[in-house]
Motif scaffolding. Sequence first.
Motif, PDB file in Angstrom:
ATOM      1  N   SER A 217     -10.577 -12.963   8.726  1.00  0.00           N
ATOM      2  CA  SER A 217      -9.774 -11.766   8.963  1.00  0.00           C
ATOM      3  C   SER A 217      -8.331 -12.005   8.558  1.00  0.00           C
ATOM      4  N   ILE A 218      -7.830 -11.126   7.705  1.00  0.00           N
ATOM      5  CA  ILE A 218      -6.463 -11.234   7.201  1.00  0.00           C
ATOM      6  C   ILE A 218      -5.774  -9.884   7.334  1.00  0.00           C
ATOM      7  N   ALA A 219      -4.546  -9.899   7.822  1.00  0.00           N
ATOM      8  CA  ALA A 219      -3.732  -8.692   7.929  1.00  0.00           C
ATOM      9  C   ALA A 219      -2.543  -8.827   6.991  1.00  0.00           C
ATOM     10  N   ILE A 220      -2.251  -7.747   6.280  1.00  0.00           N
ATOM     11  CA  ILE A 220      -1.111  -7.714   5.354  1.00  0.00           C
ATOM     12  C   ILE A 220      -0.207  -6.572   5.777  1.00  0.00           C
ATOM     13  N   VAL A 221       1.059  -6.857   5.976  1.00  0.00           N
ATOM     14  CA  VAL A 221       2.043  -5.834   6.316  1.00  0.00           C
ATOM     15  C   VAL A 221       2.809  -5.482   5.049  1.00  0.00           C
TER      16      VAL A 221
ATOM     17  N   LEU B 296      -1.116  -5.013  -1.826  1.00  0.00           N
ATOM     18  CA  LEU B 296      -2.313  -4.283  -2.220  1.00  0.00           C
ATOM     19  C   LEU B 296      -3.148  -5.064  -3.221  1.00  0.00           C
ATOM     20  N   LEU B 297      -2.492  -5.753  -4.141  1.00  0.00           N
ATOM     21  CA  LEU B 297      -3.219  -6.536  -5.130  1.00  0.00           C
ATOM     22  C   LEU B 297      -4.019  -7.645  -4.450  1.00  0.00           C
ATOM     23  N   LEU B 298      -3.369  -8.382  -3.570  1.00  0.00           N
ATOM     24  CA  LEU B 298      -4.051  -9.468  -2.870  1.00  0.00           C
ATOM     25  C   LEU B 298      -5.135  -8.918  -1.950  1.00  0.00           C
ATOM     26  N   GLY B 299      -4.829  -7.829  -1.241  1.00  0.00           N
ATOM     27  CA  GLY B 299      -5.807  -7.259  -0.318  1.00  0.00           C
ATOM     28  C   GLY B 299      -7.089  -6.853  -1.019  1.00  0.00           C
ATOM     29  N   CYS B 300      -6.964  -6.174  -2.151  1.00  0.00           N
ATOM     30  CA  CYS B 300      -8.147  -5.747  -2.896  1.00  0.00           C
ATOM     31  C   CYS B 300      -8.929  -6.948  -3.431  1.00  0.00           C
TER      32      CYS B 300
ATOM     33  N   ASP C 169     -12.985  -8.242  -2.331  1.00  0.00           N
ATOM     34  CA  ASP C 169     -14.063  -8.537  -3.258  1.00  0.00           C
ATOM     35  C   ASP C 169     -14.712  -9.889  -2.979  1.00  0.00           C
ATOM     36  N   GLN C 170     -14.015 -10.756  -2.241  1.00  0.00           N
ATOM     37  CA  GLN C 170     -14.550 -12.073  -1.902  1.00  0.00           C
ATOM     38  C   GLN C 170     -15.094 -12.119  -0.477  1.00  0.00           C
ATOM     39  N   GLY C 171     -15.243 -10.963   0.155  1.00  0.00           N
ATOM     40  CA  GLY C 171     -15.881 -10.906   1.454  1.00  0.00           C
ATOM     41  C   GLY C 171     -14.963 -11.033   2.648  1.00  0.00           C
ATOM     42  N   TYR C 172     -13.656 -11.068   2.433  1.00  0.00           N
ATOM     43  CA  TYR C 172     -12.723 -11.146   3.556  1.00  0.00           C
ATOM     44  C   TYR C 172     -12.605  -9.789   4.240  1.00  0.00           C
ATOM     45  N   GLN C 173     -12.303  -9.811   5.517  1.00  0.00           N
ATOM     46  CA  GLN C 173     -11.986  -8.609   6.273  1.00  0.00           C
ATOM     47  C   GLN C 173     -10.465  -8.437   6.216  1.00  0.00           C
ATOM     48  N   VAL C 174     -10.006  -7.354   5.616  1.00  0.00           N
ATOM     49  CA  VAL C 174      -8.578  -7.188   5.362  1.00  0.00           C
ATOM     50  C   VAL C 174      -8.099  -5.847   5.899  1.00  0.00           C
ATOM     51  N   ILE C 175      -6.988  -5.892   6.620  1.00  0.00           N
ATOM     52  CA  ILE C 175      -6.290  -4.682   7.035  1.00  0.00           C
ATOM     53  C   ILE C 175      -4.906  -4.709   6.411  1.00  0.00           C
ATOM     54  N   ILE C 176      -4.452  -3.580   5.916  1.00  0.00           N
ATOM     55  CA  ILE C 176      -3.079  -3.440   5.431  1.00  0.00           C
ATOM     56  C   ILE C 176      -2.378  -2.402   6.295  1.00  0.00           C
ATOM     57  N   VAL C 177      -1.205  -2.755   6.784  1.00  0.00           N
ATOM     58  CA  VAL C 177      -0.397  -1.852   7.599  1.00  0.00           C
ATOM     59  C   VAL C 177       0.858  -1.496   6.816  1.00  0.00           C
ATOM     60  N   THR C 178       1.117  -0.212   6.673  1.00  0.00           N
ATOM     61  CA  THR C 178       2.293   0.259   5.935  1.00  0.00           C
ATOM     62  C   THR C 178       2.848   1.486   6.635  1.00  0.00           C
ATOM     63  N   ASN C 179       4.117   1.768   6.402  1.00  0.00           N
ATOM     64  CA  ASN C 179       4.747   2.871   7.142  1.00  0.00           C
ATOM     65  C   ASN C 179       4.731   4.196   6.404  1.00  0.00           C
TER      66      ASN C 179
ATOM     67  N   GLU D 151      -9.241  -1.666   5.621  1.00  0.00           N
ATOM     68  CA  GLU D 151      -8.680  -0.732   6.600  1.00  0.00           C
ATOM     69  C   GLU D 151      -7.196  -0.541   6.313  1.00  0.00           C
ATOM     70  N   LEU D 152      -6.795   0.705   6.061  1.00  0.00           N
ATOM     71  CA  LEU D 152      -5.395   1.033   5.808  1.00  0.00           C
ATOM     72  C   LEU D 152      -4.852   1.752   7.025  1.00  0.00           C
ATOM     73  N   ARG D 153      -3.821   1.185   7.615  1.00  0.00           N
ATOM     74  CA  ARG D 153      -3.242   1.746   8.835  1.00  0.00           C
ATOM     75  C   ARG D 153      -1.795   2.155   8.557  1.00  0.00           C
ATOM     76  N   ILE D 154      -1.454   3.391   8.892  1.00  0.00           N
ATOM     77  CA  ILE D 154      -0.089   3.882   8.703  1.00  0.00           C
ATOM     78  C   ILE D 154       0.655   3.742  10.018  1.00  0.00           C
ATOM     79  N   ALA D 155       1.622   2.830  10.057  1.00  0.00           N
ATOM     80  CA  ALA D 155       2.359   2.568  11.296  1.00  0.00           C
ATOM     81  C   ALA D 155       3.603   1.765  10.973  1.00  0.00           C
ATOM     82  N   ASN D 156       4.617   1.903  11.812  1.00  0.00           N
ATOM     83  CA  ASN D 156       5.783   1.036  11.725  1.00  0.00           C
ATOM     84  C   ASN D 156       5.449  -0.303  12.366  1.00  0.00           C
ATOM     85  N   VAL D 157       6.027  -1.355  11.836  1.00  0.00           N
ATOM     86  CA  VAL D 157       5.727  -2.700  12.326  1.00  0.00           C
ATOM     87  C   VAL D 157       7.011  -3.393  12.747  1.00  0.00           C
TER      88      VAL D 157
END
Length: 429
Positions: free
Chosen positions: A15-19, A26-30, A34-44, A134-140
């Motif tokens: 599981s990896i989270a990218i803020v 986005l490049l790394l997340g995508c 493709d390699q089977g990681y669970q990735v969430i990106i959080v952006t505002n 998973e793309l989450r829209i939120a302030n961090v």
Amino acid sequence: MSVTSMPETKVTPRSIAIVGAGQAGLLLGCALLDQGYQVIIVTNRSAEEVWNGKVMSSQFIFEPALAIERRFGMNQWEDECPWTDGISFSVPAPDGSGTQAIHWHAMLDKPGQSVDQRVKMPGWMKEFERRGGELRIANVGVPELEALAASHELVLLAGGKGEIVNLLGRDEERSPVKQPMRALALTYVTGMKRHDYPECVNFNLIPGVGEYFVFPALTTKGKGETQACDIMVLEGVPGGPMDCWAGLSPEQHFEASMNVLKTFVPWEYERSRDCQLTDPNGILSGKITPTVRKPVLTLPSGRKIMGMGDAVLVNDPITGQGSNNATKGAGAYYEAIIARGGQPFDEAWMQATFDAFYNGYAKEAVRWTNSLLFPPPDFRVNLLGAAQQFPGIAARIADGFNDPRDFAHYWYEAADADRLIASEAQKAA
């Protein structure tokens, strides 16, 4: 730095989270999806907000970085976006005649492209979700970072703006420039006439005043459509006549851009006189302090998060390396994450991963970019002038935009520059 040997074997999901939903995140997340990681990106900001917002950068990407996008299947606009084949360089004559004392152009080894981030990032956000992210829209802030770090094996801070990135801390040793060196402006336009030589990033150095460079790109046209444009990048020495962007309306900003061209680079003005703004949001101005930040942030809980992209490397756009650094950094982080297997992403790994990328590549991109923010020594002026006579030197400088590490061989010392000039003169004899 090579991406040609990246492993293809699927890994046990981690599981990896990218803020931050920018070029690096986005490049790394995508790629990781493709390699089977669970990735969430959080952006505002949502994709729609980005599309309808102001331009964010000039984002010209040279072939080595384009190859990484292509490798990860993220080259959606390659057939639509205009190609740029070379680099041109001009210096005005000092007598105020409006002519060029130096002018040359050289072909890049392979062409580059610029896709407006208002087009690219919304498209990549949708692609990230399509691949299962998973793309989450939120302030961090710190509480949100704590929550992400508690629930994910690795948290990457990839956003380059806002107070949160300052928590990483400035690396003073790697950040020799301590204040903004240019007043910056972007102006996105349509209607520019083409040169009679191959399409280039046209770089104009105006001694004591600043720089102007311009190149073709792909931008928005409204209602989900795109159009070709040109991006004017204007860099003024603080306090000088090109330091004139604060508080201007879009119309005033455009008029100021045209006045700069007419005054200092009339050959560029002549092909720009029929231009118009792409849209009211096609402008940007501000100042940047070139900064290398420390890659590891220790949260109050003691958990560690890692910086990447613009969060750790902020260059002046004078050499167009920002998006290239972000892309190559994403490629380097990808390799390091894959190679880590099931081992923990601890602080030692974070520091070593960043150091390997910085020392192996980014250090020289930063060094070269910073060198152009100060008045050039005489030997460098001679070198740029010699490129007008010797195409081999022009080609060498042009391809340095692809890989700035080559500048270490001739750019910084007079003896090295003289050696290159002598070598090219001997070839021409």
